[in-house]
Design an enzyme around this catalytic site. Structure first.
Site, PDB file in Angstrom:
ATOM      1  N   GLU A 135      -2.206   2.761   3.891  1.00 17.91           N
ATOM      2  CA  GLU A 135      -3.354   1.842   4.058  1.00 17.91           C
ATOM      3  C   GLU A 135      -4.387   2.359   5.044  1.00 17.91           C
ATOM      4  O   GLU A 135      -5.590   2.123   4.884  1.00 17.91           O
ATOM      5  CB  GLU A 135      -2.874   0.460   4.509  1.00 17.91           C
ATOM      6  CG  GLU A 135      -2.196  -0.368   3.428  1.00 17.91           C
ATOM      7  CD  GLU A 135      -0.682  -0.222   3.414  1.00 17.91           C
ATOM      8  OE1 GLU A 135      -0.166   0.807   3.905  1.00 17.91           O
ATOM      9  OE2 GLU A 135      -0.019  -1.145   2.901  1.00 17.91           O
ATOM     10  N   GLY A 174       1.474  -1.955  -0.399  1.00 20.30           N
ATOM     11  CA  GLY A 174       2.169  -3.203  -0.694  1.00 20.30           C
ATOM     12  C   GLY A 174       3.415  -3.007  -1.548  1.00 20.30           C
ATOM     13  O   GLY A 174       4.344  -3.823  -1.478  1.00 20.30           O
ATOM     14  N   GLU A 199       6.006  -2.241   0.877  1.00 20.79           N
ATOM     15  CA  GLU A 199       6.271  -3.440   1.687  1.00 20.79           C
ATOM     16  C   GLU A 199       7.181  -4.430   0.961  1.00 20.79           C
ATOM     17  O   GLU A 199       8.079  -5.023   1.571  1.00 20.79           O
ATOM     18  CB  GLU A 199       4.947  -4.110   2.057  1.00 20.79           C
ATOM     19  CG  GLU A 199       4.109  -3.235   2.968  1.00 20.79           C
ATOM     20  CD  GLU A 199       2.794  -3.885   3.345  1.00 20.79           C
ATOM     21  OE1 GLU A 199       2.798  -4.639   4.324  1.00 20.79           O
ATOM     22  OE2 GLU A 199       1.790  -3.640   2.666  1.00 20.79           O
ATOM     23  N   ALA A 254      -1.275  -2.814  -3.392  1.00 17.98           N
ATOM     24  CA  ALA A 254      -2.221  -3.848  -3.804  1.00 17.98           C
ATOM     25  C   ALA A 254      -3.355  -3.174  -4.571  1.00 17.98           C
ATOM     26  O   ALA A 254      -3.668  -1.998  -4.336  1.00 17.98           O
ATOM     27  CB  ALA A 254      -2.769  -4.554  -2.576  1.00 17.98           C
TER      28      ALA A 254
HETATM   29  C1  HXC Z   1      -5.776  -0.047  -8.102  1.00 11.29           C
HETATM   30  C2  HXC Z   1      -4.699   1.883  -8.749  1.00 11.29           C
HETATM   31  C3  HXC Z   1      -3.947   1.905  -7.560  1.00 11.29           C
HETATM   32  C4  HXC Z   1      -4.151   0.849  -6.634  1.00 11.29           C
HETATM   33  C5  HXC Z   1      -3.407   3.605  -8.747  1.00 11.29           C
HETATM   34  N1  HXC Z   1      -4.332   2.954  -9.453  1.00 11.29           N
HETATM   35  N2  HXC Z   1      -3.163   2.994  -7.589  1.00 11.29           N
HETATM   36  N3  HXC Z   1      -5.604   0.918  -9.023  1.00 11.29           N
HETATM   37  N4  HXC Z   1      -5.075  -0.087  -6.950  1.00 11.29           N
HETATM   38  N5  HXC Z   1      -3.453   0.735  -5.498  1.00 11.29           N
HETATM   39  C6  HXC Z   1      -4.882   3.301 -10.775  1.00 11.29           C
HETATM   40  C7  HXC Z   1      -5.916   4.405 -10.704  1.00 11.29           C
HETATM   41  O1  HXC Z   1      -7.185   3.889 -10.362  1.00 11.29           O
HETATM   42  C8  HXC Z   1      -5.883   4.923 -12.125  1.00 11.29           C
HETATM   43  O2  HXC Z   1      -6.547   4.050 -12.994  1.00 11.29           O
HETATM   44  C9  HXC Z   1      -4.402   4.799 -12.481  1.00 11.29           C
HETATM   45  O3  HXC Z   1      -3.859   3.833 -11.593  1.00 11.29           O
HETATM   46  C10 HXC Z   1      -3.638   6.103 -12.301  1.00 11.29           C
HETATM   47  O4  HXC Z   1      -3.844   6.543 -10.971  1.00 11.29           O
HETATM   48  P1  HXC Z   1      -4.391   8.022 -10.611  1.00 11.29           P
HETATM   49  O5  HXC Z   1      -4.943   7.955  -9.247  1.00 11.29           O
HETATM   50  O6  HXC Z   1      -5.268   8.537 -11.696  1.00 11.29           O
HETATM   51  O7  HXC Z   1      -3.008   8.843 -10.640  1.00 11.29           O
HETATM   52  P2  HXC Z   1      -2.620  10.100  -9.741  1.00 11.29           P
HETATM   53  O8  HXC Z   1      -3.778  11.060  -9.662  1.00 11.29           O
HETATM   54  O9  HXC Z   1      -1.334  10.589 -10.298  1.00 11.29           O
HETATM   55  O10 HXC Z   1      -2.397   9.533  -8.275  1.00 11.29           O
HETATM   56  C11 HXC Z   1      -1.369   8.584  -8.046  1.00 11.29           C
HETATM   57  C12 HXC Z   1      -1.526   7.968  -6.627  1.00 11.29           C
HETATM   58  C13 HXC Z   1      -2.964   7.409  -6.493  1.00 11.29           C
HETATM   59  C14 HXC Z   1      -1.273   9.035  -5.562  1.00 11.29           C
HETATM   60  C15 HXC Z   1      -0.471   6.858  -6.485  1.00 11.29           C
HETATM   61  O11 HXC Z   1      -3.244   6.556  -7.626  1.00 11.29           O
HETATM   62  C16 HXC Z   1      -3.182   6.621  -5.242  1.00 11.29           C
HETATM   63  O12 HXC Z   1      -3.331   7.181  -4.152  1.00 11.29           O
HETATM   64  N6  HXC Z   1      -3.223   5.285  -5.384  1.00 11.29           N
HETATM   65  C17 HXC Z   1      -3.512   4.395  -4.240  1.00 11.29           C
HETATM   66  C18 HXC Z   1      -2.292   4.246  -3.385  1.00 11.29           C
HETATM   67  C19 HXC Z   1      -2.567   3.380  -2.171  1.00 11.29           C
HETATM   68  O13 HXC Z   1      -3.450   3.703  -1.360  1.00 11.29           O
HETATM   69  N7  HXC Z   1      -1.855   2.276  -2.053  1.00 11.29           N
HETATM   70  C20 HXC Z   1      -2.072   1.302  -0.974  1.00 11.29           C
HETATM   71  C21 HXC Z   1      -3.091   0.253  -1.379  1.00 11.29           C
HETATM   72  S1  HXC Z   1      -3.444  -0.829  -0.041  1.00 11.29           S
HETATM   73  P3  HXC Z   1      -8.047   4.388 -13.597  1.00 11.29           P
HETATM   74  O14 HXC Z   1      -8.298   3.267 -14.533  1.00 11.29           O
HETATM   75  O15 HXC Z   1      -8.932   4.423 -12.414  1.00 11.29           O
HETATM   76  O16 HXC Z   1      -7.870   5.725 -14.251  1.00 11.29           O
HETATM   77  C22 HXC Z   1      -2.169  -1.944  -0.070  1.00 11.29           C
HETATM   78  C23 HXC Z   1      -2.266  -3.051   0.952  1.00 11.29           C
HETATM   79  C24 HXC Z   1      -1.174  -4.084   0.793  1.00 11.29           C
HETATM   80  O17 HXC Z   1      -1.269  -1.848  -0.824  1.00 11.29           O
HETATM   81  C25 HXC Z   1      -1.398  -5.284   1.694  1.00 11.29           C
HETATM   82  C26 HXC Z   1      -2.471  -6.208   1.229  1.00 11.29           C
HETATM   83  C27 HXC Z   1      -2.666  -7.415   2.116  1.00 11.29           C
END
Ligand code: HXC
Length: 257
Positions: A131, A108, A111, A63
């Site tokens: 998460e 997500g 999921e 998400a």
């Molecule tokens: C918003 C995201 C994102 C996310 C990546 N990006 N994941 N933006 N939400 N979940 C964006 C980054 O901000 C960045 O944009 C671009 O994508 C590239 O990501 P980087 O971080 O620069 O790449 P990298 O260093 O290669 O790292 C990749 C990664 C990391 C390890 C996947 O992006 C990461 O940890 N992302 C979050 C993963 C996560 O925690 N997912 C769970 C979310 S909670 P900008 O513009 O900033 O450069 C969830 C809950 C679901 O999913 C249920 C809800 C009810």
């Protein structure tokens, strides 16, 4: 559009298209996916649905955290409900759904892949439920579906630690069905999908619904439902065709009736 739909014969391919954000789901993208799935669930021409991500880095990195950071309790509950609706559609629509995991499938993203019937991954895929590192928990079905797919012990470890695993480990623990080199992922997934699209749709729908019951409800009731579905399929033209073709030593031609 933030989710692209392409079709090839009976196979529909949905591609989450926000590669600059690693295909993270914002409201528009998740709503778009929900709308496509509602439509494909009803369409007899679409016999199999594949879900994948645009680009070569991510299936979906979860998400959108920037969006979620501004949510209050009511907003978060609605956001959870939208993801649950998408997961429910993937899990219960009367046709096979396949996740082609072409990179990160986190939060997500993992999921929604878990809600699909099968999961194929590229060798560079990374999967997990991180998460907890954000101070939240999986909210689109991950706590339940991960436990059903890999078992309670591994699910607790992955959800409570937030550990991200590679494709080989995902294959070893049964989180994905197969792993392919990145260039092979879509060709192999399409090959399976085309094979499914040629099968009898009523039998596939009954098989999916029967197997979906396996880990829920009453075992005896579920066996009774299996017996019902088995019997009811004998009124279908496809069952007659399938068995007649076998006896005649020819390939069956299924019509969906
Ligand atoms: C918003 C995201 C994102 C996310 C990546 N990006 N994941 N933006 N939400 N979940 C964006 C980054 O901000 C960045 O944009 C671009 O994508 C590239 O990501 P980087 O971080 O620069 O790449 P990298 O260093 O290669 O790292 C990749 C990664 C990391 C390890 C996947 O992006 C990461 O940890 N992302 C979050 C993963 C996560 O925690 N997912 C769970 C979310 S909670 P900008 O513009 O900033 O450069 C969830 C809950 C679901 O999913 C249920 C809800 C009810």
């Amino acid at each position: 559009m933030s989710v692209d739909l392409s079709r090839e014969d009976g196979v529909a391919v949905l591609t989450v298209n926000r590669p600059d954000a690693l295909n993270a789901f914002d409201v528009a993208t998740l709503s778009d996916l929900r709308d496509h799935l509602r439509q494909l669930a009803e369409e007899s021409e679409a016999r199999v649905v594949i879900l994948t991500g645009a680009g070569d880095r991510a299936f979906a990195a979860g998400a959108d955290i920037k969006y979620m950071s501004g949510l209050d309790v009511d907003g978060a509950k609605k956001w959870g409900e939208l993801g649950h609706e998408v997961g429910h559609l993937l899990e219960t629509m009367p046709k096979p759904t396949i996740a082609a995991i072409n990179g990160f499938a986190l939060g997500g993203g993992c999921e929604l892949a878990l809600a699909c019937d099968f999961r194929y991954a590229s060798s560079n895929a990374k999967l997990g439920q991180p998460e907890v590192n954000l101070g939240i928990i999986p909210g689109w079905g991950g706590t339940q579906r991960l436990a059903r797919v890999v078992g309670l012990g591994l699910a607790k470890e992955l959800v409570l630690t937030g550990r991200v695993i590679d494709a080989d480990e995902a294959l070893r623990i049964g989180l994905v069905n197969a792993v392919y080199e990145p260039g092979e992922l879509m060709p192999k997934t399409l090959e399976v999908a085309r094979g499914l699209a040629a099968k009898a749709p009523l039998a596939l729908a009954a098989a999916k619904e029967a197997v979906n019951r396996a880990l829920a409800g009453d075992h005896g009731d579920n066996l009774d439902r299996e017996a019902d579905y088995f019997g009811e399929l004998f009124s279908s033209e496809d069952a007659t065709e399938g068995m007649t073709a076998f006896v005649a030593k020819r390939e069956p031609r299924f019509t969906g009736r």
